[in-house]
Design a protein around this motif. Structure first.
Motif, mmCIF file in Angstrom:
data_model
loop_
_atom_site.group_PDB
_atom_site.id
_atom_site.type_symbol
_atom_site.label_atom_id
_atom_site.label_comp_id
_atom_site.label_asym_id
_atom_site.label_seq_id
_atom_site.Cartn_x
_atom_site.Cartn_y
_atom_site.Cartn_z
ATOM 1 N N TYR A 158 0.779 -1.229 0.046
ATOM 2 C CA TYR A 158 0.096 -0.012 0.009
ATOM 3 C C TYR A 158 0.887 1.202 -0.099
ATOM 4 C CZ TYR A 158 -3.298 3.677 1.575
ATOM 5 O OH TYR A 158 -4.084 4.754 2.039
ATOM 6 N N LEU A 159 1.899 1.390 0.927
ATOM 7 C CA LEU A 159 2.658 2.435 0.944
ATOM 8 C C LEU A 159 3.547 2.770 -0.255
ATOM 9 C CD1 LEU A 159 4.093 2.154 4.576
ATOM 10 C CD2 LEU A 159 2.502 3.897 3.668
ATOM 11 N N GLN A 160 3.955 1.727 -1.001
ATOM 12 C CA GLN A 160 4.942 1.794 -2.007
ATOM 13 C C GLN A 160 3.858 2.368 -3.391
ATOM 14 O OE1 GLN A 160 6.841 -1.577 -3.236
ATOM 15 N NE2 GLN A 160 7.849 -1.986 -1.200
ATOM 16 N N SER A 161 2.713 1.657 -3.351
ATOM 17 C CA SER A 161 1.678 2.300 -4.464
ATOM 18 C C SER A 161 1.393 3.544 -4.209
ATOM 19 C CB SER A 161 0.555 1.266 -4.611
ATOM 20 O OG SER A 161 -0.271 1.531 -5.569
ATOM 21 N N LEU A 162 1.104 4.029 -2.889
ATOM 22 C CA LEU A 162 0.520 5.270 -2.654
ATOM 23 C C LEU A 162 1.647 6.170 -2.875
ATOM 24 C CD1 LEU A 162 -1.282 7.217 -0.968
ATOM 25 C CD2 LEU A 162 -0.021 6.719 1.120
ATOM 26 N N GLN A 163 3.041 5.926 -2.561
ATOM 27 C CA GLN A 163 4.137 6.715 -3.018
ATOM 28 C C GLN A 163 3.968 7.003 -4.415
ATOM 29 O OE1 GLN A 163 5.912 8.565 -0.525
ATOM 30 N NE2 GLN A 163 6.048 9.866 -2.439
ATOM 31 N N SER A 164 3.792 6.001 -5.030
ATOM 32 C CA SER A 164 3.995 6.182 -6.407
ATOM 33 C C SER A 164 2.833 7.024 -7.087
ATOM 34 C CB SER A 164 3.695 4.847 -7.252
ATOM 35 O OG SER A 164 3.737 4.931 -8.602
ATOM 36 N N ALA A 165 1.746 7.102 -6.530
ATOM 37 C CA ALA A 165 0.450 8.075 -6.953
ATOM 38 C C ALA A 165 0.684 9.553 -6.135
ATOM 39 C CB ALA A 165 -0.866 7.620 -6.251
ATOM 40 N N LEU A 166 1.275 9.456 -5.186
ATOM 41 C CA LEU A 166 1.730 10.907 -4.550
ATOM 42 C C LEU A 166 2.790 11.609 -5.328
ATOM 43 C CD1 LEU A 166 1.382 10.236 -1.001
ATOM 44 C CD2 LEU A 166 0.067 11.412 -2.331
ATOM 45 N N ASP A 167 3.711 10.645 -5.998
ATOM 46 C CA ASP A 167 4.587 11.428 -7.009
ATOM 47 C C ASP A 167 4.116 11.671 -8.061
ATOM 48 O OD1 ASP A 167 6.541 10.573 -4.953
ATOM 49 O OD2 ASP A 167 7.254 8.872 -6.111
ATOM 50 N N GLN A 168 3.255 11.121 -8.729
ATOM 51 C CA GLN A 168 2.632 11.612 -9.802
ATOM 52 C C GLN A 168 1.791 12.860 -9.536
ATOM 53 O OE1 GLN A 168 0.149 8.718 -11.871
ATOM 54 N NE2 GLN A 168 1.334 7.102 -11.000
ATOM 55 N N ALA A 169 1.320 13.137 -8.450
ATOM 56 C CA ALA A 169 0.528 14.189 -7.943
ATOM 57 C C ALA A 169 0.901 15.468 -7.665
ATOM 58 C CB ALA A 169 -0.576 13.716 -6.941
ATOM 59 N N ALA A 170 2.572 15.071 -7.530
ATOM 60 C CA ALA A 170 3.549 15.975 -6.987
ATOM 61 C C ALA A 170 3.138 16.414 -5.599
ATOM 62 C CB ALA A 170 3.610 17.049 -7.782
ATOM 63 N N ILE A 171 2.842 15.454 -4.718
ATOM 64 C CA ILE A 171 2.302 15.815 -3.375
ATOM 65 C C ILE A 171 3.492 15.184 -2.497
ATOM 66 C CG2 ILE A 171 0.861 15.479 -1.465
ATOM 67 C CD1 ILE A 171 -1.507 15.241 -3.543
ATOM 68 N N ARG A 172 4.220 15.949 -1.494
ATOM 69 C CA ARG A 172 5.415 15.385 -0.774
ATOM 70 C C ARG A 172 4.626 14.924 0.655
ATOM 71 N NH1 ARG A 172 8.567 13.708 -4.268
ATOM 72 N NH2 ARG A 172 8.861 15.222 -5.791
#
Length: 172
Positions: A158-172
């Motif tokens: 979950y955390l790895q996939s979430l981080q991937s989506a956050l990277d796409q959204a440019a959210i830190r």
């Protein structure tokens, strides 16, 4: 006599502390509809499915489309809404994929359309863990959240996939 009194006091103190301690397993949630802003944690591990937009307060019953590029959804002229699908992470129990909806720079909705559910144990773990992970993510507005005890494999995916989506959204 003093030793006996001290021993009894220490024993009572330890017992009070032991029974007052709350582990993460005491926070079980049996329904995904009680999570504000979370769209269905359930879904199928199959590919594709009928597309659709989920409202922030209702669980999704169908697997949304699996586009990895952001798709724009306007709910009003002032608020811009975009969905981002994280990378599908293969775990030893099965794949995990997270989809986030960002409205005006804030995470407003999280769905986990793909998660391990091939056996009863995986289903039981995910029915417990995914709502907690979603709620913590909505509260933290980032991937800096605690993993769920007893669901380490799902939490890591979950955390790895979430981080991937956050990277796409440019959210830190």
């Amino acid at each position: 006599m003093k030793r006996i009194v001290l021993w009894i006091a220490a024993t009572v103190t330890v017992l009070v502390l032991l029974f007052a301690y709350h582990t993460s397993t005491n926070r079980q949630s049996s329904s995904t509809t009680t999570i504000p802003g979370a769209a269905g944690v359930g879904g199928s591990t199959g590919s594709g499915g009928s597309g659709g937009s989920a409202t922030p307060t209702a669980p999704s019953t169908s697997a949304p489309s699996r586009a990895s590029s952001p798709s724009s959804k306007s709910s009003s002229p002032a608020a811009t809404r975009h969905s981002y699908t994280g990378q599908t992470i293969q775990t030893s129990r099965g794949p995990v994929e997270v989809r986030i909806t960002v409205t005006s720079g804030k995470i407003t909705n999280i769905a986990v359309p793909v998660h391990p559910n091939s056996d009863a144990r995986s289903q039981q773990i995910n029915d417990y863990a995914l709502p907690q992970l979603v709620q913590e993510t909505l509260s933290a507005q980032s991937a800096r959240i605690d993993m769920v005890s007893g669901a380490t494999i799902t939490s890591e995916g979950y955390l790895q996939s979430l981080q991937s989506a956050l990277d796409q959204a440019a959210i830190r």
